[in-house]
Design a protein around this motif. Structure first.
Motif, PDB file in Angstrom:
ATOM      1  N   ASP A 220       0.830  -1.207   0.000  1.00 48.96           N
ATOM      2  CA  ASP A 220       0.000   0.000   0.000  1.00 48.96           C
ATOM      3  C   ASP A 220       0.867   1.260   0.000  1.00 48.96           C
ATOM      4  N   PHE A 221       1.953   1.212   0.751  1.00 48.66           N
ATOM      5  CA  PHE A 221       2.874   2.356   0.780  1.00 48.66           C
ATOM      6  C   PHE A 221       3.473   2.572  -0.608  1.00 48.66           C
ATOM      7  N   ARG A 222       3.913   1.500  -1.237  1.00 52.36           N
ATOM      8  CA  ARG A 222       4.488   1.575  -2.590  1.00 52.36           C
ATOM      9  C   ARG A 222       3.480   2.152  -3.584  1.00 52.36           C
ATOM     10  N   ASP A 223       2.263   1.641  -3.539  1.00 54.38           N
ATOM     11  CA  ASP A 223       1.255   2.065  -4.510  1.00 54.38           C
ATOM     12  C   ASP A 223       0.855   3.527  -4.326  1.00 54.38           C
ATOM     13  N   ASN A 224       0.940   4.027  -3.108  1.00 55.36           N
ATOM     14  CA  ASN A 224       0.679   5.440  -2.853  1.00 55.36           C
ATOM     15  C   ASN A 224       1.838   6.325  -3.298  1.00 55.36           C
ATOM     16  N   GLU A 225       3.056   5.775  -3.240  1.00 54.62           N
ATOM     17  CA  GLU A 225       4.248   6.535  -3.614  1.00 54.62           C
ATOM     18  C   GLU A 225       4.432   6.642  -5.128  1.00 54.62           C
ATOM     19  N   LEU A 226       4.103   5.587  -5.850  1.00 53.66           N
ATOM     20  CA  LEU A 226       4.446   5.520  -7.268  1.00 53.66           C
ATOM     21  C   LEU A 226       3.902   6.669  -8.108  1.00 53.66           C
ATOM     22  N   PRO A 227       2.628   7.082  -7.943  1.00 57.83           N
ATOM     23  CA  PRO A 227       2.148   8.207  -8.763  1.00 57.83           C
ATOM     24  C   PRO A 227       2.961   9.486  -8.547  1.00 57.83           C
ATOM     25  N   TRP A 228       3.318   9.760  -7.293  1.00 57.04           N
ATOM     26  CA  TRP A 228       4.118  10.955  -7.005  1.00 57.04           C
ATOM     27  C   TRP A 228       5.492  10.863  -7.647  1.00 57.04           C
ATOM     28  N   PHE A 229       6.126   9.708  -7.535  1.00 63.28           N
ATOM     29  CA  PHE A 229       7.460   9.553  -8.118  1.00 63.28           C
ATOM     30  C   PHE A 229       7.418   9.664  -9.642  1.00 63.28           C
ATOM     31  N   ARG A 230       6.344   9.185 -10.256  1.00 67.34           N
ATOM     32  CA  ARG A 230       6.227   9.307 -11.712  1.00 67.34           C
ATOM     33  C   ARG A 230       6.051  10.764 -12.121  1.00 67.34           C
ATOM     34  N   VAL A 231       5.248  11.510 -11.347  1.00 64.98           N
ATOM     35  CA  VAL A 231       5.012  12.916 -11.672  1.00 64.98           C
ATOM     36  C   VAL A 231       6.275  13.746 -11.501  1.00 64.98           C
ATOM     37  N   ALA A 232       6.947  13.567 -10.394  1.00 64.07           N
ATOM     38  CA  ALA A 232       8.099  14.417 -10.073  1.00 64.07           C
ATOM     39  C   ALA A 232       9.423  13.797 -10.503  1.00 64.07           C
ATOM     40  N   GLU A 233       9.900  12.825  -9.738  1.00 62.18           N
ATOM     41  CA  GLU A 233      11.217  12.227 -10.000  1.00 62.18           C
ATOM     42  C   GLU A 233      11.280  11.614 -11.403  1.00 62.18           C
ATOM     43  N   GLY A 234      10.271  10.837 -11.749  1.00 61.52           N
ATOM     44  CA  GLY A 234      10.300  10.119 -13.023  1.00 61.52           C
ATOM     45  C   GLY A 234      10.346  11.044 -14.219  1.00 61.52           C
ATOM     46  N   SER A 235       9.485  12.068 -14.222  1.00 59.42           N
ATOM     47  CA  SER A 235       9.439  12.985 -15.364  1.00 59.42           C
ATOM     48  C   SER A 235      10.729  13.799 -15.466  1.00 59.42           C
ATOM     49  N   TYR A 236      11.248  14.190 -14.329  1.00 56.18           N
ATOM     50  CA  TYR A 236      12.505  14.962 -14.325  1.00 56.18           C
ATOM     51  C   TYR A 236      13.653  14.109 -14.855  1.00 56.18           C
ATOM     52  N   ASP A 237      13.785  12.890 -14.325  1.00 57.01           N
ATOM     53  CA  ASP A 237      14.873  12.012 -14.759  1.00 57.01           C
ATOM     54  C   ASP A 237      14.754  11.664 -16.243  1.00 57.01           C
ATOM     55  N   SER A 238      13.521  11.446 -16.703  1.00 54.60           N
ATOM     56  CA  SER A 238      13.330  11.104 -18.119  1.00 54.60           C
ATOM     57  C   SER A 238      13.772  12.243 -19.023  1.00 54.60           C
ATOM     58  N   TYR A 239      13.404  13.468 -18.657  1.00 59.00           N
ATOM     59  CA  TYR A 239      13.814  14.601 -19.485  1.00 59.00           C
ATOM     60  C   TYR A 239      15.321  14.794 -19.425  1.00 59.00           C
ATOM     61  N   MET A 240      15.886  14.723 -18.219  1.00 58.31           N
ATOM     62  CA  MET A 240      17.322  14.953 -18.088  1.00 58.31           C
ATOM     63  C   MET A 240      18.129  13.933 -18.868  1.00 58.31           C
ATOM     64  N   GLY A 241      17.554  12.767 -19.088  1.00 58.61           N
ATOM     65  CA  GLY A 241      18.229  11.744 -19.881  1.00 58.61           C
ATOM     66  C   GLY A 241      18.299  12.083 -21.361  1.00 58.61           C
ATOM     67  N   THR A 242      17.547  13.110 -21.786  1.00 54.04           N
ATOM     68  CA  THR A 242      17.531  13.469 -23.212  1.00 54.04           C
ATOM     69  C   THR A 242      18.483  14.611 -23.552  1.00 54.04           C
ATOM     70  N   ILE A 243      18.983  15.322 -22.557  1.00 55.58           N
ATOM     71  CA  ILE A 243      19.808  16.486 -22.856  1.00 55.58           C
ATOM     72  C   ILE A 243      21.225  16.068 -23.214  1.00 55.58           C
ATOM     73  N   LYS A 244      21.903  16.942 -23.944  1.00 51.22           N
ATOM     74  CA  LYS A 244      23.292  16.682 -24.299  1.00 51.22           C
ATOM     75  C   LYS A 244      24.176  16.969 -23.106  1.00 51.22           C
ATOM     76  N   ARG A 245      25.148  16.119 -22.889  1.00 49.93           N
ATOM     77  CA  ARG A 245      26.050  16.280 -21.758  1.00 49.93           C
ATOM     78  C   ARG A 245      26.835  17.581 -21.884  1.00 49.93           C
ATOM     79  N   GLY A 246      26.972  18.254 -20.739  1.00 50.95           N
ATOM     80  CA  GLY A 246      27.751  19.484 -20.718  1.00 50.95           C
ATOM     81  C   GLY A 246      26.991  20.698 -21.198  1.00 50.95           C
ATOM     82  N   LYS A 247      25.723  20.525 -21.558  1.00 45.28           N
ATOM     83  CA  LYS A 247      24.919  21.651 -22.053  1.00 45.28           C
ATOM     84  C   LYS A 247      23.931  22.114 -20.995  1.00 45.28           C
TER      85      LYS A 247
END
Length: 364
Positions: free
Chosen positions: A337-364
């Motif tokens: 239950d704790f995991r299932d409550n956490e996952l939507p938040w992590f997808r909105v914040a951490e997940g979306s941020y990490d996904s975008y940051m994975g697309t940028i060129k290094r050093g830019k």
């Protein structure tokens, strides 16, 4: 005059007496205590092994050397997979181990370490500190005469090193795979032959062909053990370890004998050691992964069909174990239950941020 003389002598006597009494009072409050800590890890796996050493360092510093804890590598005092037993029966006062090693004693112990499709590091830390995790696991460990403390996280682990590619669920059949016991119980339902082998013995077994694949921790530790030399296919993610929580076990009687402030120091030392381990892995894994790939390691994700099959079998196993043990059911439902409550938040914040940051060129 006589009264003044008496008061003066009494005051001096009290001052002298106070000085005389202060030393034993302080000595009683800060007794000299020396503990031994048995680790489940070899010294060569320095990132995870250092958790026990860090606790000893911080405890000694906080008590001016009055309370010392000496760490011993796996097998030096207690065999790697028997640390819980050593602490339980008082062979050593403390141990540093991964609780899923003791799945065979009771599967519920695994929730103190890692379970299939469980929590990541941030979520596990939150469940332990601000959810029901620690109180539930303290209840479990009480029957083992142990007080447990979270004492390190590895981050999400890798899926392991394989001699052959895993393209479908059929490729798992007959595979002799060194993996943790809970994950092994899931994988065996898909035809895998799980093997539980201590860290220091994995490479020889993989080199000799005794096993076909092995998972250990992640790039930093795996590189040290040289798995890429004998099994080139490096899979991710380790779905059985969204993180690994390593724990400090303390014998209940030994813990009860500690002054209250020593108990507090021990708890804070574990918290500091936890932060050190997280930082160590986050700092070392990226460079180690690059070196492994440069050295010929073939990095590959598990096919979604394989992950889906493993998840489905995990849920079935959770339900079966819950039907056999009320305590397992209680802990599992809390974690789930704790995991299932956490996952939507992590997808909105951490997940979306990490996904975008994975697309940028290094050093830019």
């Amino acid at each position: 005059m006589q009264r003044r003389s008496f008061l003066k002598k009494a005051t001096l006597g009290a001052a002298a007496g106070g000085a005389t009494l202060a030393a034993p009072a302080i000595a009683q409050d800060t007794p000299a205590i020396a503990w031994r800590l048995a680790s489940s890890f070899p010294r060569s796996a320095d990132a995870i092994y250092s958790g026990g050493e860090s606790v000893g360092k911080y405890v000694s510093e906080a008590t001016n050397g009055k309370f010392t804890i000496r760490t011993f590598p796996a097998g030096e005092i207690v065999p790697a997979l028997q640390v819980l037993d050593g602490v339980q029966n008082g062979t050593v006062e403390a141990g540093h181990s991964a609780s899923y090693y003791y799945y065979g004693k009771d599967p519920v112990l695994s929730f103190d370490a890692a379970v299939p499709f469980g929590l990541n590091t941030r979520q596990m830390n939150a469940w332990m500190r601000h959810g029901d995790g620690l109180s539930l696991m303290r209840e479990v460990f009480k029957s083992y005469n142990i007080v447990n403390f979270p004492c390190g996280y590895s981050g999400t682990q890798m899926g392991g090193w394989f001699r052959k590619e895993i393209k479908s669920v059929d490729d798992l059949k007959g595979l002799k795979f060194r993996v943790s016991a809970f994950a092994g119980a899931v994988l065996s339902r898909l035809g895998v032959v799980p093997q539980q082998i201590a860290g220091g013995d994995i490479y020889p077994a993989l080199e000799k062909g005794t096993i076909d694949a092995a998972e250990w921790i992640g790039p930093y530790d795996d590189e040290k053990l040289g798995f890429n030399k004998v099994a080139p296919h490096y899979y991710f993610p380790g779905w059985w370890e969204g993180t690994l929580q390593v724990s400090l076990y303390v014998n209940q009687e030994a813990y009860n004998k500690l002054p209250k402030h020593y108990q507090a120091v021990l708890a804070q030392a574990c918290a500091a050691a936890t932060n050190d381990m997280i930082a160590k892995y986050d700092a070392e894994n990226p460079a180690a992964l690059r070196r492994l790939i440069a050295g010929g390691a073939q990095l590959k994700p598990f096919p979604k069909s394989v992950l889906d099959a493993c998840y489905a079998e995990s849920v079935k196993l959770y339900d079966e174990l819950s039907g056999k043990s009320p305590m397992f059911k209680k802990v599992y439902e809390s974690m789930r239950d704790f995991r299932d409550n956490e996952l939507p938040w992590f997808r909105v914040a951490e997940g979306s941020y990490d996904s975008y940051m994975g697309t940028i060129k290094r050093g830019k």
